[in-house]
Design a protein around this motif. Structure first.
Motif, short mmCIF file in Angstrom:
data_model
loop_
_atom_site.label_atom_id
_atom_site.label_comp_id
_atom_site.label_asym_id
_atom_site.label_seq_id
_atom_site.Cartn_x
_atom_site.Cartn_y
_atom_site.Cartn_z
N SER A 240 -2.03 7.05 1.34
CA SER A 240 -3.37 6.64 0.94
C SER A 240 -4.34 6.81 2.11
N ARG B 41 0.83 -1.21 0.00
CA ARG B 41 0.00 0.00 0.00
C ARG B 41 0.86 1.26 0.00
N LYS B 42 0.36 2.32 -0.61
CA LYS B 42 1.12 3.58 -0.66
C LYS B 42 0.96 4.38 0.61
N GLN C 72 -9.58 -2.40 -4.72
CA GLN C 72 -8.38 -1.74 -4.22
C GLN C 72 -7.17 -1.80 -5.14
N THR D 151 -8.95 5.48 -1.13
CA THR D 151 -8.03 4.90 -2.11
C THR D 151 -8.36 3.44 -2.40
N TYR D 152 -8.95 2.75 -1.45
CA TYR D 152 -9.14 1.31 -1.56
C TYR D 152 -10.57 0.90 -1.94
N GLU E 4 -5.32 -1.57 -8.79
CA GLU E 4 -5.55 -0.88 -10.07
C GLU E 4 -5.71 -1.84 -11.23
#
Lengths: 282, 282, 282, 282
Positions: free
Chosen positions: D20, D16-17, D227, D24-25, D229
């Motif tokens: 975030s 995970r970034k 979540q 984001t998820y 991409e």
């Protein structure tokens, strides 16, 4: 009298086949739990799911549905007193359990009648608790299904008319034949009457003497019978495993609750399945 | 003042007998939990079941039945304000707990009246929380049952009229005799008044200072009294064990919740039962 | 900007005093959870109980009472929209949390009005989630209580009118003074505005980016403020510990759920309480 | 046919970034669970939350809300048959799952119609269980969303008209193109049809053959797609991980329940995220 031993039960719990799916392991309907005794049928259903039945449905008072799903989202439910839904649900089932927390009132008797009218000879019926009382005292249609009954001593007296002090293996065996059923007679050393054989359980302990243990056993029996081809092995294995888990837990617990037993079923079955009858660990 | 010590409690928790069944360990009815305070009676009932009582039933507001079964399928329930069901349920019980989450309104008072009218001299009544208030302030029928009361300091003042600052062992003892009850006076070092004796608990810690701890203790007392023959030993053991578990948990927890205590009861009882009074580990 | 560090928080979480009782650790009322968002207030209440608050009550829609008691029998409840019950319950409280799952409809606004009318200057109000929106958009009575607000960036914009991109520490600080509140501004590195000070959280990670984390924090803040005398220390400690537990869990979990965080509070607080500020392990 | 292997899935589950937040998820709505089959949607939603979706909402019969919140306070809910609420809730979602426990009656069909009318091309729809039946048999509006379908062999026959014995990869692939969907065809070795590619799952075992496994998978797929991409990676990873966890559990359990699988998702994802595609442990 034969003894149900660990070695024998290890040979009864066989590994699952590779290309099986949930239908392979049977459909079980559990019927019980009025508005005051929902816990009983929740315990039965939980035991049944943890034993590996393929698909489990519970007919219980709607006031119990929330608690059932909260503990056991794996099960489906239907309203206990909706006899039409009950009737059509019975159709697709392999095993039906009736009794845990059912009560003995008129509504319970109507449920019993619907079950007896609907069930057919290819299905297995497990009678437990209040259903044993209703079986004796209600005017029910003749039963076409195969029957497994799980009385404790007092319920066995109700079923047979034989006072507890007069009950012995020989007389019990004669009564079992009249009843034309498999009988699991619950006592400190539980006895299984299966056709011409009598089996004595070699496991079990007084830490298990607490409410809900019988409901749990009924659910295990149903789950085992639903998934294992050999019915005698299934009954003997479930009776033994229920007590065996209780013995294991009692090494560290003064009292072992039904929910504790249930949680241990999948792992304990695995340890048994790893052995086969002739040699030790495979 | 006698001290309740680990060594003594180890001798009080005896091993279960081989041929016992759930009836051997008593039937307990817990009465409480209005629509806002259902958690209290759920904690009491859970503590009672985990203590090893044979069969546990809970009379509580129907809005609490789902949560009760969800946490504790081992218990049965009945609707709190159905006085007729309550009356007939009391009949078969060994121990009745009244109070946790009961409230103090007219409906609660009616419940108390039904209990007092129905209970008889061979049964044991545990009064906790709101029931202590109702015992003092309602015009109740004379009580035939044996009485165990579990007040904290403020409830003891309500019961006796003695301000908290004036309460001492001697005066308390005098009041206990007037009350004709076993009194568990809850404080940082809980005192048990049992006939001519006063016992001080030697366990307990401030991590236990949180809501629901008293409800949990009431359930444990009932569970112990229901299953152990020696009533004094049962009360002392339950008071001590409740705090002992709290002490064990507090080694690793800043606060110990009632549900944490409850989970540990079966294993802790087992470690105590392994010892007897004279020598160490058997 | 000050940093909230492990060392500092270890000095904030002090050992409990020997003769304390549950009243010592405060009474908290949590208000929220409409019929669609009951989970939010259940998480807040669970976090509050596990943080060690003395007595926790939850005003929530009656449809949530069963789930609340099922997860957390330690809490009491009352029906959210019964404004009379709400008013009299507020009276005895030390801390009131409003917002988690409250919704923004007229009924929610009426609840807010009741809280604002009833609460007084010796009580602490924690505003979270929907309550922040209602605080801005409803015509509420002047607030007498001390205020703690826990906005995320979007809610902070709602409160202050400052677009997210224009928010910086200086401007935030100015707005905080106008608001006359303690502000916990939730972001990847949460900031606490406490009187003239600004504190930055040094813990937290993206595994915590999941629904219910804010509700959990609000409950922890309330629990800490209720039991610790030093309010600033309580706020800083709860903000840090919430993230610290998240960091510990994230070492082994890709996502850390609120319920996972909550379970770890009692043990984590204990490890912090074992240290004091100057030296290491006591 | 491509194989979904552990090595590949390790490269699909990325860390995970740092900056975030829960948005984001992804936002996921799960639609299903009539009054008899609430467990199915509870399992889906639990799997989705444990997979790391940002925000999860469940449209289910109100009789299931208590059990949902009791097991999963992290989720929000809305009443299944309130089509207006359903419509406005769909608007803000990234992924919608329809089907688990939905039933096939008129009310279920109305729910499907509302979903099909409301959902747009930027949203992803996961069709499972009863929704597959309704998709075929009801006269629904044209679907604008991207479609993922998760049939077992019998449902695939319903969708395509091809008898189970005639189904092979080539014919399936042709039917998938007509359907214009991603298809997860559930069998002992599950196949994923993704555009021009066919992937075969290399994990899974018969201990997973139990009710609720499919509901669990549908929830995982939704959580992963919400979540990550890369949609293809998300679908393949969720299919593999579901079975991989099942394999790990089956080493010690004779049957692995859906709830057991769900509990292990966060830790298992973490072990996968620690590896990247080229080298081993980072």
């Amino acid at each position: 009298m034969n003894k149900i031993t660990k070695r024998k039960v290890e040979s009864f719990i066989t590994e699952r086949k590779k290309d099986s799916y949930k239908g392979t392991y049977g459909r079980v309907l559990l019927v019980g739990g009025n508005e005051n005794m929902g816990g009983a049928i929740i315990l039965s259903a939980s035991a049944c799911v943890h034993s590996g039945a393929g698909l489990v449905t519970v007919a219980t008072d709607p006031s119990n549905h929330a608690a059932l799903h909260s503990r056991l989202p794996e099960a489906m439910c239907l309203p206990l007193y909706d006899l039409q839904q009950l009737e059509s649900m019975i159709d697709g089932m392999d095993v039906i359990v009736v009794g845990p927390g059912l009560g003995r009132d008129q509504r319970a008797a109507d449920v019993m009648k619907t079950v007896y009218e609907t069930i057919d000879e290819e299905q297995i019926l497990v009678l437990d608790g209040d259903a044993i009382h209703l079986h004796v005292n209600e005017n029910l249609p003749p039963l076409k299904a195969e029957l497994i009954v799980t009385p404790h001593l007092g319920e066995w007296r109700t079923l047979t008319g034989v006072p507890i002090d007069d009950q012995d293996v020989e007389l019990n065996h004669q009564k079992v034949k009249e009843l034309n059923a498999v009988v699991v007679l619950k006592k400190s050393r539980t006895e299984v009457y299966y056709e011409d054989e009598v089996w004595e359980n070699t496991a079990g302990n007084p830490a298990m003497a607490t409410g809900g243990m019988g409901d749990t056993l009924a659910g295990m029996i149903a789950g085992f019978v639903a998934q294992f081809e050999h019915k005698k092995h299934a009954v003997l294995a479930s009776v033994y495993l229920h007590s065996y888990i209780g013995d294991e837990l009692a090494r560290h617990q003064y009292v072992t609750l039904p929910t504790h037993i249930i949680e241990q079923i999948p792992e304990t079955m695995k340890t048994f399945a790893k052995y086969d009858s002739g040699k030790r660990f495979v």
